[in-house]
Scaffold this active site. Structure first.
Site, PDB file in Angstrom:
ATOM      1  N   ASN A 150       0.808  -1.224   0.000  1.00 13.40           N
ATOM      2  CA  ASN A 150       0.000   0.000   0.000  1.00 13.40           C
ATOM      3  C   ASN A 150       0.847   1.283   0.000  1.00 13.40           C
ATOM      4  O   ASN A 150       0.482   2.265  -0.636  1.00 13.40           O
ATOM      5  CB  ASN A 150      -1.002  -0.004   1.161  1.00 13.40           C
ATOM      6  CG  ASN A 150      -0.345  -0.031   2.511  1.00 13.40           C
ATOM      7  OD1 ASN A 150       0.683  -0.674   2.701  1.00 13.40           O
ATOM      8  ND2 ASN A 150      -0.921   0.671   3.446  1.00 13.40           N
ATOM      9  N   GLU A 248       3.480  -5.534  12.267  1.00 13.17           N
ATOM     10  CA  GLU A 248       2.581  -4.384  12.077  1.00 13.17           C
ATOM     11  C   GLU A 248       1.474  -4.847  11.147  1.00 13.17           C
ATOM     12  O   GLU A 248       1.715  -5.071   9.955  1.00 13.17           O
ATOM     13  CB  GLU A 248       3.337  -3.208  11.454  1.00 13.17           C
ATOM     14  CG  GLU A 248       4.539  -2.728  12.246  1.00 13.17           C
ATOM     15  CD  GLU A 248       4.164  -2.122  13.588  1.00 13.17           C
ATOM     16  OE1 GLU A 248       3.009  -1.665  13.736  1.00 13.17           O
ATOM     17  OE2 GLU A 248       5.005  -2.123  14.485  1.00 13.17           O
ATOM     18  N   CYS A 282      -3.334   1.549   6.304  1.00 17.49           N
ATOM     19  CA  CYS A 282      -3.750   0.807   7.506  1.00 17.49           C
ATOM     20  C   CYS A 282      -4.333   1.746   8.552  1.00 17.49           C
ATOM     21  O   CYS A 282      -5.057   1.306   9.438  1.00 17.49           O
ATOM     22  CB  CYS A 282      -2.552   0.050   8.078  1.00 17.49           C
ATOM     23  SG  CYS A 282      -1.139   1.136   8.353  1.00 17.49           S
ATOM     24  N   GLU A 460       7.330   0.199  15.987  1.00 23.27           N
ATOM     25  CA  GLU A 460       8.393   0.750  15.146  1.00 23.27           C
ATOM     26  C   GLU A 460       8.549   2.225  15.512  1.00 23.27           C
ATOM     27  O   GLU A 460       7.891   2.718  16.410  1.00 23.27           O
ATOM     28  CB  GLU A 460       8.009   0.604  13.667  1.00 23.27           C
ATOM     29  CG  GLU A 460       7.839  -0.842  13.235  1.00 23.27           C
ATOM     30  CD  GLU A 460       7.645  -0.992  11.731  1.00 23.27           C
ATOM     31  OE1 GLU A 460       6.931  -0.164  11.140  1.00 23.27           O
ATOM     32  OE2 GLU A 460       8.214  -1.935  11.161  1.00 23.27           O
TER      33      GLU A 460
HETATM   34  P1  NAD Z   1       0.066  -9.401   2.990  1.00 29.16           P
HETATM   35  O1  NAD Z   1       0.077  -9.896   4.387  1.00 29.16           O
HETATM   36  O2  NAD Z   1      -0.668 -10.149   1.982  1.00 29.16           O
HETATM   37  O3  NAD Z   1       1.547  -9.254   2.424  1.00 29.16           O
HETATM   38  C1  NAD Z   1       2.531  -8.473   3.087  1.00 29.16           C
HETATM   39  C2  NAD Z   1       3.901  -9.013   2.718  1.00 29.16           C
HETATM   40  O4  NAD Z   1       4.035 -10.310   3.272  1.00 29.16           O
HETATM   41  C3  NAD Z   1       4.129  -9.165   1.220  1.00 29.16           C
HETATM   42  O5  NAD Z   1       5.471  -8.839   0.919  1.00 29.16           O
HETATM   43  C4  NAD Z   1       3.885 -10.649   1.005  1.00 29.16           C
HETATM   44  O6  NAD Z   1       4.528 -11.173  -0.103  1.00 29.16           O
HETATM   45  C5  NAD Z   1       4.456 -11.219   2.287  1.00 29.16           C
HETATM   46  N1  NAD Z   1       3.983 -12.566   2.642  1.00 29.16           N
HETATM   47  C6  NAD Z   1       2.806 -13.167   2.340  1.00 29.16           C
HETATM   48  N2  NAD Z   1       2.785 -14.435   2.801  1.00 29.16           N
HETATM   49  C7  NAD Z   1       3.971 -14.638   3.428  1.00 29.16           C
HETATM   50  C8  NAD Z   1       4.550 -15.743   4.097  1.00 29.16           C
HETATM   51  N3  NAD Z   1       3.930 -16.927   4.197  1.00 29.16           N
HETATM   52  N4  NAD Z   1       5.777 -15.604   4.630  1.00 29.16           N
HETATM   53  C9  NAD Z   1       6.434 -14.421   4.544  1.00 29.16           C
HETATM   54  N5  NAD Z   1       5.954 -13.357   3.881  1.00 29.16           N
HETATM   55  C10 NAD Z   1       4.732 -13.449   3.339  1.00 29.16           C
HETATM   56  O7  NAD Z   1      -0.446  -7.895   3.090  1.00 29.16           O
HETATM   57  P2  NAD Z   1      -0.722  -6.896   1.880  1.00 29.16           P
HETATM   58  O8  NAD Z   1      -1.987  -7.306   1.222  1.00 29.16           O
HETATM   59  O9  NAD Z   1       0.513  -6.725   1.072  1.00 29.16           O
HETATM   60  O10 NAD Z   1      -0.931  -5.533   2.664  1.00 29.16           O
HETATM   61  C11 NAD Z   1      -2.144  -5.115   3.192  1.00 29.16           C
HETATM   62  C12 NAD Z   1      -2.205  -5.344   4.680  1.00 29.16           C
HETATM   63  O11 NAD Z   1      -1.116  -4.692   5.325  1.00 29.16           O
HETATM   64  C13 NAD Z   1      -3.440  -4.771   5.314  1.00 29.16           C
HETATM   65  O12 NAD Z   1      -3.952  -5.692   6.245  1.00 29.16           O
HETATM   66  C14 NAD Z   1      -2.929  -3.541   6.042  1.00 29.16           C
HETATM   67  O13 NAD Z   1      -3.705  -3.122   7.139  1.00 29.16           O
HETATM   68  C15 NAD Z   1      -1.591  -3.989   6.462  1.00 29.16           C
HETATM   69  N6  NAD Z   1      -0.725  -2.857   6.764  1.00 29.16           N
HETATM   70  C16 NAD Z   1      -0.392  -2.612   8.061  1.00 29.16           C
HETATM   71  C17 NAD Z   1       0.400  -1.529   8.376  1.00 29.16           C
HETATM   72  C18 NAD Z   1       0.810  -1.235   9.794  1.00 29.16           C
HETATM   73  O14 NAD Z   1       1.726  -0.460   9.972  1.00 29.16           O
HETATM   74  N7  NAD Z   1       0.184  -1.824  10.790  1.00 29.16           N
HETATM   75  C19 NAD Z   1       0.849  -0.685   7.357  1.00 29.16           C
HETATM   76  C20 NAD Z   1       0.471  -0.961   6.047  1.00 29.16           C
HETATM   77  C21 NAD Z   1      -0.310  -2.059   5.752  1.00 29.16           C
END
Ligand code: NAD
Length: 480
Positions: A150, A248, A282, A460
């Site tokens: 995002n 996060e 997020c 963080e």
């Molecule tokens: P996602 O969990 O699908 O993917 C995030 C990352 O994790 C990607 O690089 C993905 O390839 C990797 N990943 C997926 N499966 C994995 C595994 N088995 N092992 C290791 N890595 C793996 O999330 P997304 O769809 O990319 O992002 C959206 C989500 O992120 C939303 O839920 C949003 O709220 C959250 N988010 C949180 C914050 C925060 O600071 N709390 C900030 C931004 C986004």
């Protein structure tokens, strides 16, 4: 456009020659290929990082700081190219990438370049026993950084900057959905003089590349930002290996509006906190609770303002809402709009896909406002992560506090009021990691950042990040 892994300062193809498509969401077309790296690629990245670690962790703070400042400067110099790449890869308005994403990526390096020179540790004198304790804070070794789509460069650098500032070497993976700016940062690191192997970037799917990083037996810490389900999976995998973890995760943030607020500021900010970055932040306030006495006025004014938002190509200067990041994500967001009525909701604005001239196959959706009657519906309990907000009225402080907290997430909350007592009482009782009062997304990089409950573990930001990326060791010396 072929993206390659960045390992030991070089751009190399994946060992098994597996590739995946990279989409431009504003036109819904493939525009490049990225590696789907396997555990062999991750092992190679690890080896480079391990080799670089002894020298990098012994590099003076002044030198590390200088290199990080160089990276920050080069990011700023390449603002236009990086912002263009981000808008093309992610679908976000170019104006947003220029104003927020890329400047913030530069600030992340600048901030941690300075922070590391000010970082200190504690000493404890054990009076009466002639003993002195001091805490050594040492670099951990090789750490893994995994980021979402995002805010691609913004969140990627938010991890790698403190990790390398603290003397670690990194194996990092950006989201496979938005790999482009992470790819470009490799070249910038080389130009800035970052020694080979300090930062290694492997591209690929979460289930292959990400999984290989979290399972690697010698990667000692994982800093992850992404969805809650992925975070739970990472915790299950990494916890038995006793890796240090920072997670996060998702959010479902309340935006609580009281009648005594600065109405005009609240209205403008609420449009932003609802739909900035297509609602894919997020920290967006996706559950809007409005005090009953101003509910109808707010509803009318909010709809009017949201109707003025222009949905369009990321590259038009007057676009407010760009494309969603992918077809799959668009379908997920639409599936929530589709159940609005059976969940007791009423769509009061938006809800439809939009066809943008010359960008017909892009993933565009109207900003959508759904009036709900209960906080228990799926629309209020599940993270939609798109341009969709719900709103409902409340009568009392107790009622809205209960609803704000009655959700599995606990990332952030926004409160609109001029009442000091209420501000303090809500700040103490809201079950979130961040409370914004009369503002939204105002970020001071020194502050702790993160969530409670299903929104994550750890913090963080500022010294918290430097503490995460170092191992504290107490040294106790007794003297005569
Ligand atoms: P996602 O969990 O699908 O993917 C995030 C990352 O994790 C990607 O690089 C993905 O390839 C990797 N990943 C997926 N499966 C994995 C595994 N088995 N092992 C290791 N890595 C793996 O999330 P997304 O769809 O990319 O992002 C959206 C989500 O992120 C939303 O839920 C949003 O709220 C959250 N988010 C949180 C914050 C925060 O600071 N709390 C900030 C931004 C986004």
């Amino acid at each position: 456009m072929t993206i390659k892994n960045y390992i030991n300062g070089e751009f190399i193809a994946p060992i098994k020659d597996n590739w995946i498509d990279n989409y431009n969401p504003s036109i819904g077309e493939v525009y490049g290929q990225i590696p789907n790296s396997t555990k062999e690629d991750v092992a190679k990245a690890y080896e480079a990082a391990e080799k670089a670690f002894p020298t990098w962790s012994n590099t003076t703070l002044a030198e590390r700081s200088r290199i990080l400042l160089n990276i920050a400067e080069k990011i700023s110099e390449k603002l236009d190219a990086l912002a263009n790449a981000e808008a093309k890869d992610n679908g976000k308005p170019l104006s947003l990438a220029k104003a927020i994403d890329i400047p913030r990526a530069s600030s992340n390096f600048e901030f941690f370049a300075n922070a590391i020179t000010q970082f200190s540790s504690e000493a404890h004198e054990t009076v009466g026993l002639n003993a002195m304790n001091f805490t050594l804070r040492q670099s951990i070794g090789v750490v893994g950084c995994i980021s979402p789509w995002n805010l691609p460069l913004y969140l990627f650098t938010w991890k790698i900057a403190p990790a390398i500032a603290a003397g670690n070497c990194v194996v990092a993976k950006p989201s496979e959905v938005t790999p482009m700016t992470a790819y470009l940062i490799g070249e910038i690191c080389n130009e800035a003089g970052l020694p080979k192997g300090v930062l290694n970037i492997v591209h690929g799917l979460g289930t292959t590349t990400g999984q290989a990083i979290i399972e690697h037996p010698k990667i000692k810490a994982i800093s992850f930002t992404g969805g809650t389900a992925t975070g739970a999976h990472i915790a299950r995998t990494a916890a038995p290996m006793f890796k240090k973890l920072s997670l996060e995760l998702g959010g479902k943030n309340p935006n609580i509006i009281f009648a005594d607020c600065d109405y005009d500021k609240m209205l403008v900010t609420t449009v932003r906190s609802s739909f900035a970055n297509q609602g894919q932040i997020c920290l967006c306030g996706s559950r809007i609770f409005v005090e009953e006495s101003i509910y109808e006025r707010f509803k009318k004014d909010f709809i009017k303002k949201v109707a003025e938002l222009k949905v369009g190509s990321p590259f038009e200067t007057d676009t407010n809402v760009g494309a969603l990041v992918s077809k799959a994500h668009l379908e997920k967001v639409k599936s929530y709009i589709a159940i609005a009525e059976e969940e007791g909701g009423k769509i009061v604005f938006g809800g439809e896909e939009i066809e943008v001239e010359n960008f017909e196959n892009g993933y565009y959706l109207q900003p959508t406002i759904i009036e709900v009657t209960s906080n228990q519906c799926k629309l209020n309990q599940e993270e939609i992560f798109g341009p969709v907000v719900t709103m409902m009225p409340f009568k009392t402080e107790a009622e809205v506090l209960e609803m704000a907290n009655d959700v599995r997430y606990g990332l952030s909350a926004t409160l609109w009021t001029q009442n000091l007592n209420r501000t303090m009482n809500f700040s103490k009782q809201l079950q979130v990691g961040i409370v914004w009062v009369n503002t939204w997304l105002l970020r001071d990089l020194r502050t702790p950042f993160g969530g409670m409950k299903a929104s994550g573990v750890g913090r963080e930001g500022g010294l918290e990040a430097l503490r995460f990326f170092t191992e504290p060791k107490n040294v106790c010396i007794q003297y005569n």
